[in-house]
Design an enzyme around this catalytic site. Structure first.
Site, PDB file in Angstrom:
ATOM      1  N   ASP A  35       0.873  -1.195   0.000  1.00  0.00           N
ATOM      2  CA  ASP A  35       0.000   0.000   0.000  1.00  0.00           C
ATOM      3  C   ASP A  35       0.903   1.236   0.000  1.00  0.00           C
ATOM      4  O   ASP A  35       1.677   1.451   0.934  1.00  0.00           O
ATOM      5  CB  ASP A  35      -0.917  -0.018   1.232  1.00  0.00           C
ATOM      6  CG  ASP A  35      -1.953   1.099   1.178  1.00  0.00           C
ATOM      7  OD1 ASP A  35      -2.569   1.295   0.113  1.00  0.00           O
ATOM      8  OD2 ASP A  35      -2.152   1.783   2.206  1.00  0.00           O
ATOM      9  N   ASN A  87      10.079   8.185   0.614  1.00  0.00           N
ATOM     10  CA  ASN A  87       9.423   8.490  -0.647  1.00  0.00           C
ATOM     11  C   ASN A  87       9.301   7.183  -1.440  1.00  0.00           C
ATOM     12  O   ASN A  87      10.308   6.521  -1.701  1.00  0.00           O
ATOM     13  CB  ASN A  87      10.275   9.515  -1.404  1.00  0.00           C
ATOM     14  CG  ASN A  87       9.763   9.767  -2.806  1.00  0.00           C
ATOM     15  OD1 ASN A  87       8.683   9.330  -3.188  1.00  0.00           O
ATOM     16  ND2 ASN A  87      10.546  10.482  -3.588  1.00  0.00           N
ATOM     17  N   ASP A 113      -1.861  12.212  -2.940  1.00  0.00           N
ATOM     18  CA  ASP A 113      -1.890  13.685  -2.879  1.00  0.00           C
ATOM     19  C   ASP A 113      -2.103  14.252  -4.282  1.00  0.00           C
ATOM     20  O   ASP A 113      -1.425  13.840  -5.228  1.00  0.00           O
ATOM     21  CB  ASP A 113      -0.567  14.210  -2.295  1.00  0.00           C
ATOM     22  CG  ASP A 113      -0.459  13.916  -0.807  1.00  0.00           C
ATOM     23  OD1 ASP A 113      -1.486  13.618  -0.180  1.00  0.00           O
ATOM     24  OD2 ASP A 113       0.676  13.984  -0.268  1.00  0.00           O
TER      25      ASP A 113
HETATM   26  C1  SAM Z   1      -4.418  11.859   0.884  1.00  0.00           C
HETATM   27  S1  SAM Z   1      -3.432  10.805   1.825  1.00  0.00           S
HETATM   28  C2  SAM Z   1      -4.311   9.237   1.679  1.00  0.00           C
HETATM   29  C3  SAM Z   1      -3.930   8.276   2.760  1.00  0.00           C
HETATM   30  C4  SAM Z   1      -4.538   6.877   2.652  1.00  0.00           C
HETATM   31  N1  SAM Z   1      -4.027   6.174   1.503  1.00  0.00           N
HETATM   32  C5  SAM Z   1      -6.040   6.934   2.631  1.00  0.00           C
HETATM   33  O1  SAM Z   1      -6.624   6.593   1.600  1.00  0.00           O
HETATM   34  O2  SAM Z   1      -6.613   7.296   3.674  1.00  0.00           O
HETATM   35  C6  SAM Z   1      -1.993  10.491   0.801  1.00  0.00           C
HETATM   36  C7  SAM Z   1      -0.854   9.878   1.578  1.00  0.00           C
HETATM   37  O3  SAM Z   1       0.217   9.573   0.701  1.00  0.00           O
HETATM   38  C8  SAM Z   1       1.437   9.991   1.323  1.00  0.00           C
HETATM   39  N2  SAM Z   1       2.414  10.228   0.255  1.00  0.00           N
HETATM   40  C9  SAM Z   1       2.395  11.240  -0.638  1.00  0.00           C
HETATM   41  N3  SAM Z   1       3.435  11.160  -1.481  1.00  0.00           N
HETATM   42  C10 SAM Z   1       4.141  10.050  -1.120  1.00  0.00           C
HETATM   43  C11 SAM Z   1       5.327   9.446  -1.598  1.00  0.00           C
HETATM   44  N4  SAM Z   1       5.989   9.941  -2.635  1.00  0.00           N
HETATM   45  N5  SAM Z   1       5.771   8.317  -0.991  1.00  0.00           N
HETATM   46  C12 SAM Z   1       5.093   7.796   0.065  1.00  0.00           C
HETATM   47  N6  SAM Z   1       3.961   8.353   0.568  1.00  0.00           N
HETATM   48  C13 SAM Z   1       3.480   9.449  -0.017  1.00  0.00           C
HETATM   49  C14 SAM Z   1       1.032  11.242   2.078  1.00  0.00           C
HETATM   50  O4  SAM Z   1       1.957  11.630   3.069  1.00  0.00           O
HETATM   51  C15 SAM Z   1      -0.322  10.818   2.632  1.00  0.00           C
HETATM   52  O5  SAM Z   1      -0.211  10.152   3.868  1.00  0.00           O
END
Ligand code: SAM
Length: 212
Positions: A35, A87, A113
């Site tokens: 995930d 990341n 995001d």
């Molecule tokens: C809008 S949130 C959605 C969280 C979760 N997947 C949900 O559906 O409730 C997007 C998540 O992706 C993470 N994220 C964004 N860019 C990322 C990256 N390049 N690598 C890992 N995580 C990332 C953010 O920090 C955030 O926690």
């Protein structure tokens, strides 16, 4: 609204070292789900506790969330779940070098995001190069689950994925959900929020069709 974390920042070039898969999970022969952007990991905790016949790995760029998730994991003594901070793009790059075999039987990117401004589109998680990396570590014919409540982002991701020619869309009716990583249709935190606000949720399931 929280400030998004810029994945292209130099800070995220360094990532934590990834243990071998048989050190991560008690039974490394189980199918494994990845995930990407798992936030606090609540969704994955529920999945791991409900489905002992799958392993789950969550990747998240916000360090504090992963520190907390790892504490919770120790307290609960769950052996089919693991979290890695970093990341996702860099983590996948390292993963390929360390473990050049097909580790994952499915993957999900839930409500990534949006990075609305055009000049920030390069910060979006789904990029052609990212898909190439993802496909290296996913088993053949494995499924990729994508969800978003932002139509413009969803169209963008769909077009990047379709153009990659690595994955093809799968009709929902062709999926036996009971055999997937999420047989009870557990919702993510953002999904629950979107449902509560009656936002439209866009979703597609893809199958990996190219054997890389
Ligand atoms: C809008 S949130 C959605 C969280 C979760 N997947 C949900 O559906 O409730 C997007 C998540 O992706 C993470 N994220 C964004 N860019 C990322 C990256 N390049 N690598 C890992 N995580 C990332 C953010 O920090 C955030 O926690």
């Amino acid at each position: 609204m929280r400030q998004h974390v810029n994945p292209l920042s130099k800070y995220f070039q360094e990532i934590e070292s990834i243990p071998k898969i048989d050190q991560i999970f008690k039974n490394s022969f189980l199918p494994t789900h990845l995930d990407i952007g798992c936030a606090s990991g609540k969704f994955l905790f529920q999945l791991a506790e409900n489905n002992k016949n799958w392993n789950y790995l969550g990747i998240e760029i916000r360090e504090k969330l992963i520190i907390n998730a790892k504490h919770k994991l120790k307290e609960k003594d769950i052996d089919n779940l693991y979290f890695i901070f970093g990341n996702a793009d860099n983590l996948l790059k390292n993963w390929i070098v360390q473990y050049p075999y097909k580790t994952f039987d499915s993957a999900s990117i839930n409500f990534p995001d949006p990075w609305y401004k055009k000049k920030h589109h390069k910060r979006r998680i789904i990029q052609t190069e990212f898909l190439n990396k993802l496909s290296y570590i996913m088993s053949d014919k494995s499924l990729l689950f994508l969800k978003s409540d932002v139509e413009e982002l969803y169209q963008y991701m769909n077009s990047v994925i379709s153009n990659s020619l690595i994955f093809e869309k799968v009709q929902n009716k062709c999926i036996n959900y009971l055999e997937t990583f999420n047989p009870s249709n557990i919702k993510t935190e953002r999904e629950k929020y979107a449902i509560s606000k009656q936002l439209k949720i866009y979703q597609t399931i893809y199958k990996k069709i190219i054997n890389v």
